[in-house]
Write a protein that holds these residues in place. Sequence first.
Motif, PDB file in Angstrom:
ATOM      1  N   GLU A  96       0.766  -1.232  -0.160  1.00  0.00           N
ATOM      2  CA  GLU A  96      -0.067  -0.051   0.001  1.00  0.00           C
ATOM      3  C   GLU A  96       0.667   1.197   0.026  1.00  0.00           C
ATOM      4  O   GLU A  96       0.364   2.318  -0.334  1.00  0.00           O
ATOM      5  N   LYS A  97       2.075   1.117   0.292  1.00  0.00           N
ATOM      6  CA  LYS A  97       2.961   2.352   0.243  1.00  0.00           C
ATOM      7  C   LYS A  97       3.871   2.232  -0.635  1.00  0.00           C
ATOM      8  O   LYS A  97       4.782   0.991  -0.708  1.00  0.00           O
ATOM      9  N   THR A  98       4.228   3.349  -1.206  1.00  0.00           N
ATOM     10  CA  THR A  98       5.460   3.230  -2.204  1.00  0.00           C
ATOM     11  C   THR A  98       6.785   3.009  -1.475  1.00  0.00           C
ATOM     12  O   THR A  98       7.237   3.413  -0.398  1.00  0.00           O
ATOM     13  N   GLY A  99       7.553   2.002  -2.282  1.00  0.00           N
ATOM     14  CA  GLY A  99       8.861   1.701  -1.514  1.00  0.00           C
ATOM     15  C   GLY A  99       8.628   0.425  -0.916  1.00  0.00           C
ATOM     16  O   GLY A  99       9.654  -0.090  -0.325  1.00  0.00           O
ATOM     17  N   ILE A 100       7.684  -0.080  -0.532  1.00  0.00           N
ATOM     18  CA  ILE A 100       7.378  -1.285   0.470  1.00  0.00           C
ATOM     19  C   ILE A 100       6.812  -2.415  -0.420  1.00  0.00           C
ATOM     20  O   ILE A 100       5.569  -2.050  -1.508  1.00  0.00           O
ATOM     21  N   SER A 101       7.315  -3.845  -0.225  1.00  0.00           N
ATOM     22  CA  SER A 101       6.572  -4.869  -0.908  1.00  0.00           C
ATOM     23  C   SER A 101       6.170  -5.626   0.109  1.00  0.00           C
ATOM     24  O   SER A 101       6.448  -5.762   1.264  1.00  0.00           O
ATOM     25  N   ARG A 102       5.027  -6.390  -0.385  1.00  0.00           N
ATOM     26  CA  ARG A 102       4.524  -7.422   0.284  1.00  0.00           C
ATOM     27  C   ARG A 102       4.863  -8.794  -0.056  1.00  0.00           C
ATOM     28  O   ARG A 102       4.636  -9.106  -1.408  1.00  0.00           O
TER      29      ARG A 102
END
Length: 176
Positions: free
Chosen positions: A39-45
């Motif tokens: 959901e946030k830029t620069g973060i992956s799930r």
Amino acid sequence: MKHTLSVLVEDEAGVLSRIAGLFARRGFNIESLAVGPAEKTGISRITMVVAGDNRTIEQLTKQLYKLVNILKVKDVTNIPCVERELGLLKIQATKENRSAILEIANVFRARVVDIAHEYLILEVTGDPGKMVAIEQLLHEYGIVEIARAGKISLTRASNVNTELLRNNLNRKTLIT
């Protein structure tokens, strides 16, 4: 027992490689893996399915937190979640069996994404049980190729466990 882990990571080169290396060093196989932007830029799930008992998964979680770029690790196995997989199935479809295959596809709400004289490619989206069920039914027609994406999962904000509800409804139906 299979556990589903949801891992939030900084979107940096090499993160997935370090996670895979950790699992390999510990002798664990990742049975399913899906990675994508969160959901946030620069973060992956990263959603992964791993076999192991509770103690082992707890140890793996602690080891994951020691890696650089790991923000959050959550075992969502026993938490109410929405889980989905995507599958593409290429089936041998002759004139004689094409309508039966299309009926099965319709029941499972699968989409025909390619059609040729002797083959169909179906796109199926659903929970892991649905994927297994359609594969079993289509097996007799000749599955030529399968490509499945790893399971993705998000915890339910409503905290409603649909699996529990489904089991209770089935029990009530059996009783009456």
